[in-house]
Scaffold this motif. Structure first.
Motif, short mmCIF file in Angstrom:
data_model
loop_
_atom_site.label_atom_id
_atom_site.label_comp_id
_atom_site.label_asym_id
_atom_site.label_seq_id
_atom_site.Cartn_x
_atom_site.Cartn_y
_atom_site.Cartn_z
N GLN A 103 0.71 -1.12 0.18
CA GLN A 103 0.10 -0.05 0.00
C GLN A 103 0.83 1.21 0.08
OE1 GLN A 103 -3.44 -0.12 2.24
NE2 GLN A 103 -3.49 -2.22 2.40
N ALA A 104 0.82 2.09 -1.16
CA ALA A 104 1.60 3.16 -1.28
C ALA A 104 1.07 4.38 -1.34
CB ALA A 104 2.73 2.84 -2.31
N TYR A 105 1.39 5.42 -0.83
CA TYR A 105 0.96 6.73 -0.91
C TYR A 105 1.72 7.71 -1.44
CZ TYR A 105 -2.28 4.45 2.13
OH TYR A 105 -3.35 3.56 2.82
N LYS A 106 1.23 8.75 -2.20
CA LYS A 106 1.78 9.93 -2.86
C LYS A 106 1.74 10.94 -1.66
CE LYS A 106 -0.12 12.60 -5.94
NZ LYS A 106 -0.57 13.18 -7.04
N ILE A 107 2.69 11.52 -1.50
CA ILE A 107 2.57 12.77 -0.06
C ILE A 107 2.52 13.95 -0.99
CG2 ILE A 107 3.25 13.50 1.98
CD1 ILE A 107 4.62 10.50 2.11
N SER A 108 1.79 15.10 -0.65
CA SER A 108 1.58 16.46 -1.10
C SER A 108 1.56 17.35 0.14
CB SER A 108 0.61 16.64 -2.08
OG SER A 108 0.74 15.50 -3.37
N LYS A 109 2.26 18.45 -0.30
CA LYS A 109 2.06 19.62 0.60
C LYS A 109 1.71 20.60 -0.07
CE LYS A 109 4.78 22.17 4.07
NZ LYS A 109 3.47 22.81 4.70
N ASP A 110 0.57 21.42 0.37
CA ASP A 110 0.06 22.77 -0.65
C ASP A 110 -0.28 22.21 -1.97
OD1 ASP A 110 0.19 24.21 1.79
OD2 ASP A 110 2.32 24.46 1.38
N ASP A 158 11.26 15.34 -0.19
CA ASP A 158 12.12 16.13 -0.93
C ASP A 158 13.13 16.74 0.43
OD1 ASP A 158 13.29 18.63 -1.78
OD2 ASP A 158 11.59 19.03 -3.02
N PRO A 159 14.48 16.61 -0.07
CA PRO A 159 15.37 16.96 0.99
C PRO A 159 15.27 18.49 1.40
CG PRO A 159 16.46 16.16 -1.03
CD PRO A 159 15.16 16.03 -1.03
N LYS A 160 14.76 19.31 0.63
CA LYS A 160 14.52 20.74 1.03
C LYS A 160 13.49 20.98 2.20
CE LYS A 160 14.76 21.87 -3.75
NZ LYS A 160 13.58 21.45 -4.78
N LEU A 161 12.69 19.86 2.29
CA LEU A 161 11.65 20.00 3.33
C LEU A 161 11.92 18.81 4.41
CD1 LEU A 161 8.72 19.85 0.69
CD2 LEU A 161 9.41 21.98 2.22
N GLN A 162 13.39 18.36 4.62
CA GLN A 162 13.59 17.25 5.65
C GLN A 162 13.85 18.20 6.95
OE1 GLN A 162 16.34 14.75 4.11
NE2 GLN A 162 15.09 13.74 2.63
N GLY A 165 9.92 18.12 10.61
CA GLY A 165 8.83 17.40 11.30
C GLY A 165 8.00 16.54 10.40
N LEU A 166 8.02 16.91 8.82
CA LEU A 166 7.18 16.10 8.00
C LEU A 166 7.10 14.72 8.32
CD1 LEU A 166 7.53 18.72 5.18
CD2 LEU A 166 5.92 18.66 6.91
N GLY A 167 8.49 13.97 8.25
CA GLY A 167 8.52 12.63 8.27
C GLY A 167 7.66 11.87 9.50
N LEU A 168 7.65 12.68 10.83
CA LEU A 168 7.10 12.21 11.94
C LEU A 168 5.44 12.15 11.60
CD1 LEU A 168 7.18 10.92 14.53
CD2 LEU A 168 7.20 13.26 15.48
N ILE A 169 5.08 13.32 10.82
CA ILE A 169 3.75 13.39 10.43
C ILE A 169 3.17 12.35 9.66
CG2 ILE A 169 2.00 14.80 9.06
CD1 ILE A 169 3.19 17.34 10.24
N ILE A 170 4.10 11.70 8.47
CA ILE A 170 3.80 10.77 7.62
C ILE A 170 3.59 9.50 8.55
CG2 ILE A 170 4.71 9.28 5.65
CD1 ILE A 170 6.04 12.14 4.68
N TRP A 171 4.72 9.13 9.38
CA TRP A 171 4.73 8.09 10.27
C TRP A 171 3.38 8.09 11.17
CZ3 TRP A 171 5.39 3.41 10.27
CH2 TRP A 171 5.20 2.57 11.26
N LYS A 172 3.13 9.04 11.62
CA LYS A 172 1.80 9.17 12.70
C LYS A 172 0.56 8.77 11.50
CE LYS A 172 3.59 10.05 16.47
NZ LYS A 172 3.59 8.93 17.54
#
Length: 164
Positions: free
Chosen positions: A62-69, A94-98, A101-108
């Motif tokens: 199960q895979a998800y594309k993740i978008s911001k704005d 995207d490394p510019k967004l690392q 805290g976005l990785g933790l939002i994805i995991w949550k």
């Protein structure tokens, strides 16, 4: 589409391969540059779409594309098993967004999406100290095994997270 923590999650499709392969390449290359002082590097097919076709489009994942704005910034691939001992195959952004805290939002999001999980497993390169910090200190995983611990390039950390 689902929204969680200000991010948008949509099921990964064939069209997403071309959109997200450059993001994946950039994320893995940044990690390789940071930890191995090499210009490029990642798993087979990370730079030409083969990795995403093989794993994100796999009927068993199960895979998800993740978008911001409304802009694609990464993806997550998981393997959900009948016994609820699941595998986190990949997260990249995207490394510019690392380091924001976005990785933790994805995991949550993943934890909330699969509340019946008994345990999660994942693995990550031994050289990637930033990943170790993310999984252990942010997401609550524990290192349970190190494969090839003396091999800087092929060492792998196996991690697990026991759920409540």
């Amino acid at each position: 589409m689902e929204v969680y923590g200000g991010l948008q999650f949509e099921r990964f499709t064939e069209e997403d391969v071309d959109i997200l392969t450059p993001v994946m390449k950039s994320a893995f290359d940044e990690d390789t540059q940071r930890h191995l002082n090499k210009p490029t590097g990642g798993p087979d097919g990370y730079d030409n779409g083969d990795f995403l076709r093989k794993y994100a489009l796999n009927p068993a994942s199960q895979a998800y594309k993740i978008s911001k704005d409304d802009k694609p910034i990464g993806a997550v691939i998981v393997w959900i098993r009948e016994n609820n001992v699941n595998f986190l195959g990949n997260i990249f952004i995207d490394p510019k967004l690392q380091d924001k805290g976005l990785g933790l939002i994805i995991w949550k999001f993943i934890e909330s999406k699969y509340p019946d999980a008994v345990k999660w497993y994942t693995d990550t390169p031994g050289f990637s100290r930033r990943n170790h910090n993310f999984y252990v200190n942010k997401c609550g995983f524990k290192i349970v095994k190190i494969k090839n611990p003396r091999d800087k390039y092929n060492g792998t950390y196996i991690l697990e997270k026991q759920m409540k």
